[in-house]
Enzyme design. Structure first.
Site, PDB file in Angstrom:
ATOM      1  N   GLY A  49       0.522   1.031   8.315  1.00 43.86           N
ATOM      2  CA  GLY A  49       0.159   1.468   6.965  1.00 43.86           C
ATOM      3  C   GLY A  49      -0.936   0.669   6.282  1.00 43.86           C
ATOM      4  N   GLU A 105      -0.678  -5.914   2.916  1.00 41.05           N
ATOM      5  CA  GLU A 105       0.301  -4.828   3.072  1.00 41.05           C
ATOM      6  C   GLU A 105      -0.134  -3.593   2.298  1.00 41.05           C
ATOM      7  OE1 GLU A 105       2.440  -3.347   4.661  1.00 41.05           O
ATOM      8  OE2 GLU A 105       4.469  -4.074   4.306  1.00 41.05           O
ATOM      9  N   ASP A 106       0.345  -2.455   2.747  1.00 48.45           N
ATOM     10  CA  ASP A 106       0.070  -1.213   2.024  1.00 48.45           C
ATOM     11  C   ASP A 106       0.936  -1.114   0.770  1.00 48.45           C
ATOM     12  OD1 ASP A 106       2.381  -0.956   3.570  1.00 48.45           O
ATOM     13  OD2 ASP A 106       1.920   1.047   4.309  1.00 48.45           O
ATOM     14  N   ASP A 109       8.086  -2.121  -1.463  1.00 44.66           N
ATOM     15  CA  ASP A 109       9.059  -1.210  -2.076  1.00 44.66           C
ATOM     16  C   ASP A 109      10.314  -2.036  -2.393  1.00 44.66           C
ATOM     17  OD1 ASP A 109      10.615   0.976  -2.746  1.00 44.66           O
ATOM     18  OD2 ASP A 109      10.495   1.959  -0.809  1.00 44.66           O
ATOM     19  N   LYS A 137       5.845  -1.002  -5.773  1.00 43.85           N
ATOM     20  CA  LYS A 137       6.887  -0.198  -6.442  1.00 43.85           C
ATOM     21  C   LYS A 137       7.840  -1.188  -7.098  1.00 43.85           C
ATOM     22  CE  LYS A 137       7.303   3.794  -3.355  1.00 43.85           C
ATOM     23  NZ  LYS A 137       8.228   4.468  -2.423  1.00 43.85           N
ATOM     24  N   PHE A 158       8.000   8.616  -3.574  1.00 47.43           N
ATOM     25  CA  PHE A 158       7.470   8.484  -2.215  1.00 47.43           C
ATOM     26  C   PHE A 158       6.017   8.948  -2.194  1.00 47.43           C
ATOM     27  CE2 PHE A 158       6.835   8.936   2.298  1.00 47.43           C
ATOM     28  CZ  PHE A 158       7.429   7.771   2.744  1.00 47.43           C
ATOM     29  N   VAL A 159       5.143   8.057  -1.711  1.00 45.42           N
ATOM     30  CA  VAL A 159       3.708   8.351  -1.716  1.00 45.42           C
ATOM     31  C   VAL A 159       3.164   8.409  -0.293  1.00 45.42           C
ATOM     32  CG1 VAL A 159       3.288   7.412  -4.026  1.00 45.42           C
ATOM     33  CG2 VAL A 159       3.152   5.878  -2.051  1.00 45.42           C
ATOM     34  N   ASP A 165       1.955   6.933   5.555  1.00 50.27           N
ATOM     35  CA  ASP A 165       2.249   8.181   6.252  1.00 50.27           C
ATOM     36  C   ASP A 165       3.430   8.925   5.651  1.00 50.27           C
ATOM     37  OD1 ASP A 165       4.149   6.152   7.253  1.00 50.27           O
ATOM     38  OD2 ASP A 165       4.841   7.791   8.533  1.00 50.27           O
ATOM     39  N   ARG A 171      -2.198   9.904   7.093  1.00 49.34           N
ATOM     40  CA  ARG A 171      -2.715   8.564   6.780  1.00 49.34           C
ATOM     41  C   ARG A 171      -4.201   8.600   6.427  1.00 49.34           C
ATOM     42  NH1 ARG A 171       1.113   4.588   8.537  1.00 49.34           N
ATOM     43  NH2 ARG A 171       2.368   5.246  10.307  1.00 49.34           N
TER      44      ARG A 171
HETATM   45  P1  IMP Z   1      10.219  -2.246   1.829  1.00 52.74           P
HETATM   46  O1  IMP Z   1      11.268  -1.354   1.203  1.00 52.74           O
HETATM   47  O2  IMP Z   1       9.504  -3.084   0.800  1.00 52.74           O
HETATM   48  O3  IMP Z   1      10.803  -3.063   2.943  1.00 52.74           O
HETATM   49  O4  IMP Z   1       9.128  -1.269   2.432  1.00 52.74           O
HETATM   50  C1  IMP Z   1       9.024  -1.143   3.793  1.00 52.74           C
HETATM   51  C2  IMP Z   1       7.959  -0.202   4.280  1.00 52.74           C
HETATM   52  O5  IMP Z   1       8.372   1.108   3.944  1.00 52.74           O
HETATM   53  C3  IMP Z   1       6.557  -0.335   3.729  1.00 52.74           C
HETATM   54  O6  IMP Z   1       5.788  -1.318   4.369  1.00 52.74           O
HETATM   55  C4  IMP Z   1       6.039   1.037   4.052  1.00 52.74           C
HETATM   56  O7  IMP Z   1       5.603   1.084   5.407  1.00 52.74           O
HETATM   57  C5  IMP Z   1       7.250   1.908   3.878  1.00 52.74           C
HETATM   58  N1  IMP Z   1       7.228   2.584   2.574  1.00 52.74           N
HETATM   59  C6  IMP Z   1       7.889   2.236   1.446  1.00 52.74           C
HETATM   60  N2  IMP Z   1       7.637   3.110   0.460  1.00 52.74           N
HETATM   61  C7  IMP Z   1       6.782   4.027   0.991  1.00 52.74           C
HETATM   62  C8  IMP Z   1       6.146   5.200   0.451  1.00 52.74           C
HETATM   63  O8  IMP Z   1       6.296   5.577  -0.724  1.00 52.74           O
HETATM   64  N3  IMP Z   1       5.336   5.875   1.309  1.00 52.74           N
HETATM   65  C9  IMP Z   1       5.124   5.495   2.595  1.00 52.74           C
HETATM   66  N4  IMP Z   1       5.693   4.407   3.140  1.00 52.74           N
HETATM   67  C10 IMP Z   1       6.518   3.689   2.331  1.00 52.74           C
HETATM   68 MG    MG Z   2       4.010  -0.838   5.935  1.00 59.47          MG
END
Ligand code: IMP
Ligand code: MG
Length: 188
Positions: A49, A105-106, A109, A137, A158-159, A165, A171
């Protein structure tokens, strides 16, 4: 295998436009270039991502730096959840010991992915370790993680697009869009 639908059929709104990205990413690059001036720097991108953000960001970092990649997968969770545990599926090529590391990082969340990755990188004894995330987020945080450079704080939706993706497609979109939950059902 059925083909993915055109993105227009799944999009509810564009959250971050191509113009906003083109304005914000050079600002982040300039700030990073100032902060690390006279220092060694290695950018670490988490596949997949973060790739589009990395390649745009590094074009705006004016100091010499290296780049390396890693990949992780979360244990026992669907594509849109994390359990808090991540497994390293691709390790770094470089030795980061004693180097200034900036994790690119992208999106952050829950924060669980970044928290695990930071612990993993810390064990390699970098000189400094910071985080740059395009999207934050902030409302959905479960693990407290530091984000030193943030592109945009976004709501808990969710984006997709610009590296992120939806079931491994879309992407390539040059903007960040919100998925319309009425039009999209996640596969099982
Ligand atoms: P975490 O919840 O911070 O561990 O997020 C883990 C991963 O979930 C991120 O690095 C993204 O790859 C994916 N992710 C979380 N939210 C989104 C979203 O809204 N769209 C796409 N991927 C997401
Ligand atoms: Mg990621």
């Amino acid at each position: 295998m059925s083909l993915p639908r055109p993105y227009e059929e799944l999009l509810s709104e564009v959250l971050v436009t191509e113009e906003q990205l083109k304005k914000r990413i050079p600002e982040l690059g300039a700030q990073i270039s100032r902060d690390y001036a006279g220092e060694d720097l290695v950018l670490i991108c988490i596949l997949r991502g973060g790739v589009m953000f990395l390649t745009d960001l590094m074009r705006h970092i004016t100091i010499p730096h290296s780049v390396d990649f890693m990949a992780v997968s979360s244990y026992g969770a669907g594509a849109r959840e994390t359990t808090g545990q991540v497994r390293i599926t691709l390790d770094l090529t470089m030795n980061i010991s004693g180097r200034n590391v900036l994790l690119v990082e992208d999106i952050v969340d829950s924060g669980n992915t970044i928290a695990s990755v930071l612990a993993f990188l810390e064990s390699r004894q970098p000189k400094t370790l910071k985080v740059c995330s395009l999207l934050d987020k902030a409302e959905s945080r479960q693990s407290e993680v530091p984000i030193h450079y943030t592109g945009f704080v976004i709501p808990n939706k969710f984006v997709f697009g610009y590296g992120l993706d939806l079931d491994e497609y879309y992407r390539n979109l040059p903007f960040i869009g919100v998925v319309d939950p009425k039009k999209y059902t996640p596969p099982n």
